[in-house]
Design a protein around this motif. Structure first.
Motif, mmCIF file in Angstrom:
data_model
loop_
_atom_site.group_PDB
_atom_site.id
_atom_site.type_symbol
_atom_site.label_atom_id
_atom_site.label_comp_id
_atom_site.label_asym_id
_atom_site.label_seq_id
_atom_site.Cartn_x
_atom_site.Cartn_y
_atom_site.Cartn_z
ATOM 1 N N THR A 159 -1.462 -20.775 42.922
ATOM 2 C CA THR A 159 -2.114 -19.600 42.098
ATOM 3 C C THR A 159 -1.942 -18.236 42.864
ATOM 4 O O THR A 159 -1.373 -18.468 44.045
ATOM 5 C CB THR A 159 -3.373 -19.613 41.821
ATOM 6 O OG1 THR A 159 -4.472 -19.618 42.813
ATOM 7 C CG2 THR A 159 -3.753 -21.216 41.206
ATOM 8 N N LYS A 160 -2.514 -17.259 42.471
ATOM 9 C CA LYS A 160 -2.470 -15.778 43.195
ATOM 10 C C LYS A 160 -3.892 -15.657 43.879
ATOM 11 O O LYS A 160 -4.029 -14.638 44.216
ATOM 12 C CB LYS A 160 -2.117 -14.790 42.491
ATOM 13 C CG LYS A 160 -0.459 -14.836 42.022
ATOM 14 C CD LYS A 160 -0.236 -13.654 41.180
ATOM 15 C CE LYS A 160 1.492 -13.737 40.732
ATOM 16 N NZ LYS A 160 1.738 -12.652 39.992
ATOM 17 N N THR A 161 -4.611 -16.665 43.753
ATOM 18 C CA THR A 161 -6.050 -16.508 44.224
ATOM 19 C C THR A 161 -6.065 -16.185 45.673
ATOM 20 O O THR A 161 -5.389 -16.633 46.472
ATOM 21 C CB THR A 161 -6.771 -17.929 44.267
ATOM 22 O OG1 THR A 161 -6.825 -18.484 42.875
ATOM 23 C CG2 THR A 161 -8.265 -18.068 44.781
ATOM 24 N N PRO A 162 -6.719 -15.182 45.947
ATOM 25 C CA PRO A 162 -6.626 -14.816 47.361
ATOM 26 C C PRO A 162 -7.165 -15.808 48.432
ATOM 27 O O PRO A 162 -8.480 -16.276 48.182
ATOM 28 C CB PRO A 162 -7.600 -13.544 47.403
ATOM 29 C CG PRO A 162 -7.498 -12.828 46.078
ATOM 30 C CD PRO A 162 -7.460 -14.022 45.367
ATOM 31 N N LEU A 163 -6.450 -16.195 49.223
ATOM 32 C CA LEU A 163 -7.112 -17.282 50.109
ATOM 33 C C LEU A 163 -7.533 -17.048 51.456
ATOM 34 O O LEU A 163 -8.244 -17.904 52.436
ATOM 35 C CB LEU A 163 -5.931 -18.472 50.323
ATOM 36 C CG LEU A 163 -5.339 -19.045 49.132
ATOM 37 C CD1 LEU A 163 -3.993 -20.150 49.370
ATOM 38 C CD2 LEU A 163 -6.475 -19.841 48.424
ATOM 39 N N ALA A 164 -7.234 -15.898 51.778
ATOM 40 C CA ALA A 164 -7.713 -15.481 53.178
ATOM 41 C C ALA A 164 -9.327 -15.125 53.041
ATOM 42 O O ALA A 164 -9.650 -14.527 52.008
ATOM 43 C CB ALA A 164 -6.901 -14.208 53.662
ATOM 44 N N GLN A 165 -10.093 -15.314 53.863
ATOM 45 C CA GLN A 165 -11.261 -14.824 54.067
ATOM 46 C C GLN A 165 -11.467 -13.405 53.741
ATOM 47 O O GLN A 165 -11.072 -12.601 54.895
ATOM 48 C CB GLN A 165 -12.003 -15.307 55.251
ATOM 49 C CG GLN A 165 -13.707 -15.135 55.422
ATOM 50 C CD GLN A 165 -14.564 -16.315 54.784
ATOM 51 O OE1 GLN A 165 -14.517 -17.391 54.957
ATOM 52 N NE2 GLN A 165 -15.338 -15.729 53.621
ATOM 53 N N ALA A 166 -12.240 -12.689 52.724
ATOM 54 C CA ALA A 166 -12.217 -11.445 52.945
ATOM 55 C C ALA A 166 -13.438 -10.805 53.599
ATOM 56 O O ALA A 166 -14.472 -11.414 54.022
ATOM 57 C CB ALA A 166 -12.707 -10.939 51.558
ATOM 58 N N ALA A 167 -13.324 -9.733 54.173
ATOM 59 C CA ALA A 167 -14.389 -9.233 55.114
ATOM 60 C C ALA A 167 -15.626 -8.972 54.061
ATOM 61 O O ALA A 167 -15.518 -8.591 52.962
ATOM 62 C CB ALA A 167 -13.939 -7.753 55.648
ATOM 63 N N ALA A 168 -16.778 -8.887 54.859
ATOM 64 C CA ALA A 168 -18.008 -8.723 54.014
ATOM 65 C C ALA A 168 -17.898 -7.449 53.495
ATOM 66 O O ALA A 168 -17.791 -6.291 54.183
ATOM 67 C CB ALA A 168 -19.021 -9.010 55.041
ATOM 68 N N ALA A 169 -18.124 -7.359 52.220
ATOM 69 C CA ALA A 169 -18.269 -5.935 51.486
ATOM 70 C C ALA A 169 -19.583 -5.475 51.493
ATOM 71 O O ALA A 169 -20.431 -5.911 51.448
ATOM 72 C CB ALA A 169 -17.636 -5.974 50.068
ATOM 73 N N PRO A 170 -19.637 -3.817 51.524
ATOM 74 C CA PRO A 170 -21.010 -3.572 51.531
ATOM 75 C C PRO A 170 -21.649 -3.667 50.114
ATOM 76 O O PRO A 170 -20.896 -4.005 49.071
ATOM 77 C CB PRO A 170 -20.686 -2.034 51.768
ATOM 78 C CG PRO A 170 -19.318 -1.643 51.341
ATOM 79 C CD PRO A 170 -18.636 -3.260 51.578
ATOM 80 N N PRO A 171 -23.112 -3.799 50.152
ATOM 81 C CA PRO A 171 -23.638 -4.037 49.037
ATOM 82 C C PRO A 171 -23.321 -3.140 47.813
ATOM 83 O O PRO A 171 -23.195 -1.978 48.006
ATOM 84 C CB PRO A 171 -25.134 -3.895 49.238
ATOM 85 C CG PRO A 171 -24.943 -4.125 50.634
ATOM 86 C CD PRO A 171 -23.861 -3.402 51.227
ATOM 87 N N THR A 172 -23.165 -3.577 46.542
ATOM 88 C CA THR A 172 -22.568 -2.808 45.233
ATOM 89 C C THR A 172 -23.974 -2.430 44.641
ATOM 90 O O THR A 172 -24.420 -3.474 44.341
ATOM 91 C CB THR A 172 -21.549 -3.414 44.432
ATOM 92 O OG1 THR A 172 -20.529 -4.029 45.275
ATOM 93 C CG2 THR A 172 -21.114 -2.685 43.294
ATOM 94 N N ALA A 186 -9.719 -26.187 56.706
ATOM 95 C CA ALA A 186 -8.531 -26.362 55.997
ATOM 96 C C ALA A 186 -8.738 -25.384 54.629
ATOM 97 O O ALA A 186 -7.647 -25.064 54.045
ATOM 98 C CB ALA A 186 -8.795 -27.802 55.277
ATOM 99 N N LEU A 187 -9.909 -25.080 54.304
ATOM 100 C CA LEU A 187 -10.096 -24.082 53.348
ATOM 101 C C LEU A 187 -9.899 -22.699 53.913
ATOM 102 O O LEU A 187 -9.671 -21.717 52.900
ATOM 103 C CB LEU A 187 -11.326 -24.188 52.559
ATOM 104 C CG LEU A 187 -11.432 -25.549 51.968
ATOM 105 C CD1 LEU A 187 -12.968 -25.739 51.408
ATOM 106 C CD2 LEU A 187 -10.609 -25.736 50.662
ATOM 107 N N GLY A 188 -9.998 -22.286 55.128
ATOM 108 C CA GLY A 188 -9.689 -20.979 55.634
ATOM 109 C C GLY A 188 -10.853 -19.969 55.472
ATOM 110 O O GLY A 188 -10.653 -18.888 55.319
ATOM 111 N N ARG A 189 -12.011 -20.844 55.243
ATOM 112 C CA ARG A 189 -13.212 -19.756 55.163
ATOM 113 C C ARG A 189 -14.475 -20.666 55.548
ATOM 114 O O ARG A 189 -14.616 -21.969 55.517
ATOM 115 C CB ARG A 189 -13.307 -19.339 53.750
ATOM 116 C CG ARG A 189 -13.557 -20.387 52.630
ATOM 117 C CD ARG A 189 -13.117 -19.663 51.391
ATOM 118 N NE ARG A 189 -12.099 -18.986 51.370
ATOM 119 C CZ ARG A 189 -11.714 -17.814 50.590
ATOM 120 N NH1 ARG A 189 -12.554 -17.293 49.936
ATOM 121 N NH2 ARG A 189 -10.662 -17.395 50.671
ATOM 122 N N LYS A 190 -15.570 -19.786 55.791
ATOM 123 C CA LYS A 190 -16.910 -20.555 55.895
ATOM 124 C C LYS A 190 -17.669 -21.052 54.755
ATOM 125 O O LYS A 190 -17.589 -20.144 53.688
ATOM 126 C CB LYS A 190 -17.730 -19.674 56.728
ATOM 127 C CG LYS A 190 -17.282 -19.354 58.037
ATOM 128 C CD LYS A 190 -17.461 -20.538 59.214
ATOM 129 C CE LYS A 190 -17.111 -20.374 60.657
ATOM 130 N NZ LYS A 190 -17.293 -21.335 61.343
#
Length: 307
Positions: free
Chosen positions: A160-173, A44-48
């Motif tokens: 809202t404009k909250t990104p709802l798609a699960q973002a790919a894991a970003a490299p450590p900042t 339902a939330l579209g993410r883990k």
């Protein structure tokens, strides 16, 4: 006699091995059962979700769509712009709590959607002062069917404009902070998240939904003191977060933060009817990171329960 003893030991060893195997099988079955239970929420939330102590599954919705600036610092989503909702499994239903980061023109539609779908609002307020654009924080609570609650939260976020798609894991900042020194001063080890050093300090008391409810609200449901450091370069950092306080602690913490040059930006409730009553104090400062850590530690020392 010796033979009998050896035989007994072999039996005990065999039983122990079988018990260990059975225990691992039970744990795997429990894990599989839990995964099936939460799948409808994740769908339902579209993410883990992220498992937390206390049988809590937590979901983050960083407002990476926003470019919010305060005192010349562009705030990272993990620093002060992270919407979240957490689910605690209680028998055949859940309790959900969360905090939605909203622009002013998103508030009315989100609140209407949540109300129509049976999600309570327990607070609406600022956490910061002077940021641009201005951001509001809406705290929510619900008890019931997990899939229904998850769908209601998702529906509200669609206003809202909250990104709802699960973002790919970003490299450590890279943090560009002496996190070892910060952790040593405060006495708590934090974690790196999206270029931000985050520390969480639970209270020692058990927190209940109300005075007649013996169920304990886990710290992961938003009742731990949160401290975030974002580097501004040359050993300096911006800090924000909130202290979770009893009423008798409020003014001594204000004094300690003020003495350290840390601005108090809000004092308010996040929940309704909890026992004991909690107050949430938000703060902001930019300075040498270790100096700020010492100021925060001084304030934390005033939140220890008496006696």
């Amino acid at each position: 006699m010796i033979v009998g003893t050896r035989f007994s030991r072999r039996i005990i060893l065999a039983v122990g091995v079988l018990t260990g195997v059975a225990g691992r099988a039970d744990a795997q079955a429990l894990s599989a059962s839990s995964a099936r239970y939460w799948k409808v929420v994740e769908d339902a939330l579209g993410r883990k979700g992220t498992p937390n102590p206390g049988n809590v599954l937590k979901f983050g919705f960083p407002r990476s769509d926003l470019a919010v600036v305060l005192n010349g610092v562009t705030l990272k989503p993990a620093f002060a712009l992270g919407s979240w909702v957490a689910f605690q499994r209680i028998g055949d239903h859940v309790m959900a709590m969360g905090d939605l980061v909203l622009l002013e023109d998103e508030v009315e539609s989100v609140m209407a959607s949540l109300q129509q779908n049976g999600i309570e609002q327990t607070a609406l307020h600022n956490h910061l002062v002077g940021e641009s654009p201005h951001v509001m924080y809406m705290h929510i609570r619900a008890i019931g069917n997990p899939a229904r609650i998850a769908r209601a939260v998702r529906s509200a976020l669609e206003f809202t404009k909250t990104p709802l798609a699960q973002a790919a894991a970003a490299p450590p900042t890279p943090l560009d902070l002496d996190t070892t020194a910060i952790a040593k001063i405060i006495g708590v080890r934090g974690k790196a998240n999206g270029g931000v050093y985050q520390l969480s300090i639970p209270r020692r008391e058990k927190i209940h939904p109300d005075k007649n409810d013996k169920m304990e609200i886990p710290a992961a449901m938003g009742i731990a003191t949160a401290i975030n450091f974002q580097s501004t370069g040359a050993g300096k950092a911006a800090i924000t977060g909130d202290f979770v306080l009893l009423g008798r602690e409020v003014n001594s913490v204000i004094w300690a933060l003020s003495e350290a040059g840390i601005q108090v930006t809000a004092i308010h409730s996040h929940m309704i009817g909890e026992e004991p009553r909690l107050y949430f104090m938000h703060f902001w400062a930019i300075d040498d990171a270790t100096k700020l850590a010492r100021g925060l530690k001084s304030a934390l020392d005033r939140t220890r329960p008496r006696g």
